[in-house]
Motif scaffolding. Sequence first.
Motif, PDB file in Angstrom:
ATOM      1  N   ALA A 234     -12.378  -9.979  -0.521  1.00 46.47           N
ATOM      2  CA  ALA A 234     -11.324  -8.973  -0.729  1.00 46.47           C
ATOM      3  C   ALA A 234     -11.405  -8.439  -2.152  1.00 46.47           C
ATOM      4  O   ALA A 234     -11.253  -7.227  -2.386  1.00 46.47           O
ATOM      5  N   GLY A 235     -11.677  -9.337  -3.113  1.00 47.78           N
ATOM      6  CA  GLY A 235     -11.826  -8.915  -4.504  1.00 47.78           C
ATOM      7  C   GLY A 235     -13.020  -7.991  -4.680  1.00 47.78           C
ATOM      8  O   GLY A 235     -12.935  -6.954  -5.346  1.00 47.78           O
ATOM      9  N   VAL A 236     -14.129  -8.368  -4.039  1.00 45.62           N
ATOM     10  CA  VAL A 236     -15.344  -7.544  -4.116  1.00 45.62           C
ATOM     11  C   VAL A 236     -15.066  -6.164  -3.513  1.00 45.62           C
ATOM     12  O   VAL A 236     -15.516  -5.130  -4.024  1.00 45.62           O
ATOM     13  N   TYR A 237     -14.289  -6.162  -2.444  1.00 43.59           N
ATOM     14  CA  TYR A 237     -13.942  -4.914  -1.761  1.00 43.59           C
ATOM     15  C   TYR A 237     -13.182  -3.972  -2.701  1.00 43.59           C
ATOM     16  O   TYR A 237     -13.485  -2.777  -2.805  1.00 43.59           O
ATOM     17  N   LEU A 238     -12.208  -4.543  -3.428  1.00 38.54           N
ATOM     18  CA  LEU A 238     -11.429  -3.723  -4.352  1.00 38.54           C
ATOM     19  C   LEU A 238     -12.320  -3.182  -5.477  1.00 38.54           C
ATOM     20  O   LEU A 238     -12.177  -2.026  -5.896  1.00 38.54           O
ATOM     21  N   LEU A 239     -13.248  -4.010  -5.929  1.00 30.53           N
ATOM     22  CA  LEU A 239     -14.199  -3.556  -6.975  1.00 30.53           C
ATOM     23  C   LEU A 239     -15.065  -2.414  -6.438  1.00 30.53           C
ATOM     24  O   LEU A 239     -15.354  -1.447  -7.152  1.00 30.53           O
ATOM     25  N   ALA A 240     -15.463  -2.521  -5.158  1.00 33.62           N
ATOM     26  CA  ALA A 240     -16.302  -1.490  -4.542  1.00 33.62           C
ATOM     27  C   ALA A 240     -15.529  -0.173  -4.425  1.00 33.62           C
ATOM     28  O   ALA A 240     -16.085   0.912  -4.659  1.00 33.62           O
ATOM     29  N   ILE A 241     -14.243  -0.261  -4.090  1.00 33.94           N
ATOM     30  CA  ILE A 241     -13.409   0.946  -3.984  1.00 33.94           C
ATOM     31  C   ILE A 241     -13.367   1.657  -5.336  1.00 33.94           C
ATOM     32  O   ILE A 241     -13.530   2.870  -5.442  1.00 33.94           O
TER      33      ILE A 241
ATOM     34  N   GLY B 295     -10.476   4.467  -7.373  1.00 31.07           N
ATOM     35  CA  GLY B 295      -9.648   3.457  -8.046  1.00 31.07           C
ATOM     36  C   GLY B 295      -8.174   3.822  -8.078  1.00 31.07           C
ATOM     37  O   GLY B 295      -7.311   2.946  -7.980  1.00 31.07           O
ATOM     38  N   HIS B 296      -7.870   5.114  -8.200  1.00 27.61           N
ATOM     39  CA  HIS B 296      -6.475   5.529  -8.285  1.00 27.61           C
ATOM     40  C   HIS B 296      -5.725   5.296  -6.970  1.00 27.61           C
ATOM     41  O   HIS B 296      -4.502   5.374  -6.945  1.00 27.61           O
ATOM     42  N   LEU B 297      -6.482   5.009  -5.883  1.00 23.85           N
ATOM     43  CA  LEU B 297      -5.830   4.785  -4.584  1.00 23.85           C
ATOM     44  C   LEU B 297      -5.628   3.292  -4.279  1.00 23.85           C
ATOM     45  O   LEU B 297      -5.030   2.947  -3.260  1.00 23.85           O
TER      46      LEU B 297
ATOM     47  N   VAL C 214      -3.589   0.647  -1.312  1.00 26.02           N
ATOM     48  CA  VAL C 214      -4.275  -0.297  -0.400  1.00 26.02           C
ATOM     49  C   VAL C 214      -3.654  -1.688  -0.523  1.00 26.02           C
ATOM     50  O   VAL C 214      -3.367  -2.349   0.477  1.00 26.02           O
ATOM     51  N   THR C 215      -3.428  -2.090  -1.772  1.00 22.69           N
ATOM     52  CA  THR C 215      -2.881  -3.440  -2.001  1.00 22.69           C
ATOM     53  C   THR C 215      -1.353  -3.434  -1.860  1.00 22.69           C
ATOM     54  O   THR C 215      -0.620  -3.647  -2.824  1.00 22.69           O
ATOM     55  N   THR C 216      -0.942  -3.199  -0.647  1.00 23.29           N
ATOM     56  CA  THR C 216       0.488  -3.155  -0.336  1.00 23.29           C
ATOM     57  C   THR C 216       1.000  -4.562  -0.010  1.00 23.29           C
ATOM     58  O   THR C 216       0.218  -5.523   0.001  1.00 23.29           O
ATOM     59  N   VAL C 217       2.288  -4.643   0.316  1.00 21.36           N
ATOM     60  CA  VAL C 217       2.859  -5.934   0.723  1.00 21.36           C
ATOM     61  C   VAL C 217       2.120  -6.455   1.962  1.00 21.36           C
ATOM     62  O   VAL C 217       1.805  -7.646   2.072  1.00 21.36           O
ATOM     63  N   THR C 218       1.833  -5.523   2.896  1.00 22.40           N
ATOM     64  CA  THR C 218       1.118  -5.917   4.120  1.00 22.40           C
ATOM     65  C   THR C 218      -0.251  -6.507   3.772  1.00 22.40           C
ATOM     66  O   THR C 218      -0.685  -7.483   4.376  1.00 22.40           O
TER      67      THR C 218
END
Lengths: 309, 270
Positions: free
Chosen positions: B152-159, B165-167, B171-175
Amino acid sequence: MPVIETFELSRQFGDRIAVDNLNISVNAGEIVGLLGPNGAGKTTTIRMLAGMIAPTKGYAVVSGHRTDRNVEKLHETIGLLTETQGFYARLSARRNLEYFANFYQNVNPKIQVEKYLKITGLWDRRNDRVGTFSKGMKQRLALARALLHEPQVIFLDEPTSGLDPEAAGEIRQIIRSLRQAGRTIFLCTHNLYEAELICNRVAVINTRLLALDTVEQLRKRFFRHQIIIRLENLSDGLVSTVKSLPFVKEMLQENDTLILQLNNPENDRTELIRKIIEAGGRVVTVTDRQYPLEDIYLKLVREESGHGP
Amino acid sequence: MVLKRLQNIIIKEWQVLFTDLNSALMITILPLLIVGQGVLYIWLAFRFGGEEMLTTGLFRNAVENFSNVTPQIQHLTEKEQLIVFLLHQFNFFLLLIPIMVAVSVSTFSIVEEKTTGSLEALLATPVHTWELLLGKALSGAIPALIVTWYSAGVYLLAINALGWGHLIGHVTTVTWYLTLFLMTPAVTMLSFMLGVIGSAKAKDAKSAQNLVIVIILPILALIAVQVTGVIWFTPILTAVLALVIVFVDIIVLRIAVNLFHRESILTEWH
C-alpha cells in the motif's frame, strides 16, 4: 505396579478388526516387545496406547491416564517414536528438537536438547540440516525427540527398521540405557533377535493377543527342554544304559550325539552325566538346545492362522 | 503456555518458509508485481482511454455513484474524479495479496507435514489442535499482512511518481484506512484459515490448492462488487463488513478444529 494396562482394547476400521480384545499389563521399568506379522495391529495398538487414535471398544490406562481422554495431559507423560521419522529437512537438528521441546510444560528446551543430542551422539552435527543426515542419524534424532521431556513410558514403533547393523546396535544401546534408568518401554518390532536381546517380556499378537511372557517361559511352554551330549565313544551299550535311566523321557541318537528330554532337566542333568561317565562314556560337550524366539513366534502365528506347526 | 506454543509454531513456520526460495519470492516479489500491475493498468487506462472512458455508461454511472458518496471530490474536474475513482479500486485490489499468499503458503502447511511424517510426531506432543491451526494460519497471515501494508505504501509512492500526488488525500480516506487496517487483517486470517482447512482435508498439495481457490471465491466477489460500482463501500459499511469477517474468522477456526480429524490424518496417510 502396572504403568500400561489395557482392558479389552479393540479397534475396528470399517468392517476390518485391527485389534481385538487386547488385555495386557506392563510394569514400571519393563521392556515389553510387541511382535506380530504385518497387519497384526501392532502400530494400531501403539497408537491407541499413545492416545493418537481412540479404541472402538475397551480402553487403556497409561501412566494413570485414560488414553482416550484428555490426550494432551497423556502426551506430557509419554514419549513416542513414530514409524516415520518426520523432521523438517531444512532446519538443523538442534532447531528441530527445540521446536518439539517447546510444546512441553516444565521442560528447559536448551538443556534437554543438548542432553539428548549428546546421548544420541549427534551433538557435533547439531547445527547441520536434518536433510543431510543418514537414516540412522535421523532415527537417533527421532529417539532424542521422544525423550526430550523425560517420559517414564516410551513407545517405540520399529526403532531399528531399515537401519544397518551398526546403527541398529547404537539404537539398541540407547534403549538398554533407558531400561537401566528405570523407564518403561513398549517396543513394536519385526526384529525377533532384537526382541529377545533387549525385552523382559514379549507379546505376540495377530489382531488378538496370542502370548505374553518372558522368552524363557514361552520356550518352556511351547518346546520341551532338550540336552545335547556329544561323546567320543558312543557305543550301543552306552545308548541302552542311558535309555534305561528312569528320568530320561525321550532320547534320539545322531552319530556320536545324544539328544535327550529329561523329566526334570535342572535336577536330573548332573545325575545323567555321572551315569554316562560311570558307564565308560567320554563326554565332549553338554549343551542345552536353545529354540530361538523365531521358532516360538512362528509356532504361535502359524497355529493362529491355522497353518499348523 | 498458549502464547509460547503459538510463538513456537509461528517461528518454526517462518524458518521453514523463508529457507525455501520459491516461498520467499512468492511472499516478497508477488505483491510488488500486483502493485506494479495495478498502477500500470490505471495509468494505461487513463493514458489511452482518458476522459473518453466517461462516455461509456458503466464508468460514467460508477464515477457518478462514487461522487455522490464522496462529496469531497465534487470540486475536482471530471478527469480528476475519474483518476480518483480508478485509484480507489486498488483499495480492495490489495486484498488479492493476502489471498494469493494464502493459497500458495497455507495450502502446503499441513499437507507437507503429512507427507514428511512430521505431523504424527507433532500430534504426539501436548499441542492442542486449535493451537496448531491458529499458529499455522498466523504464521502465514502475519507476513502476508505486512507485505500488504508495504505494498500500500509503494502504491502511494507510485501515485506520487505518476504526478497525481495532489490526489493522494482523496485516496487515503477513512474507508482506505479501515480497509487496510481492519478489513485486510480479517480477510487475511479468513484466507489462511480456509487455506489450512483445505490443507488438512486434501490428499496432496495440488488438490489443496484447488480446494482453497474454490473456497476463497466469495472473498474475490467483494472486489468485483466494488469495481463494478454495484455497491460503494462507505466507512460504516466497510467497518461492519470487517467486523462480520472477524466473527466469521472465529467460526471458521472452530470449524477447522472440528474438521481436523487426527485419526483420519494418521490412519489414511502412509
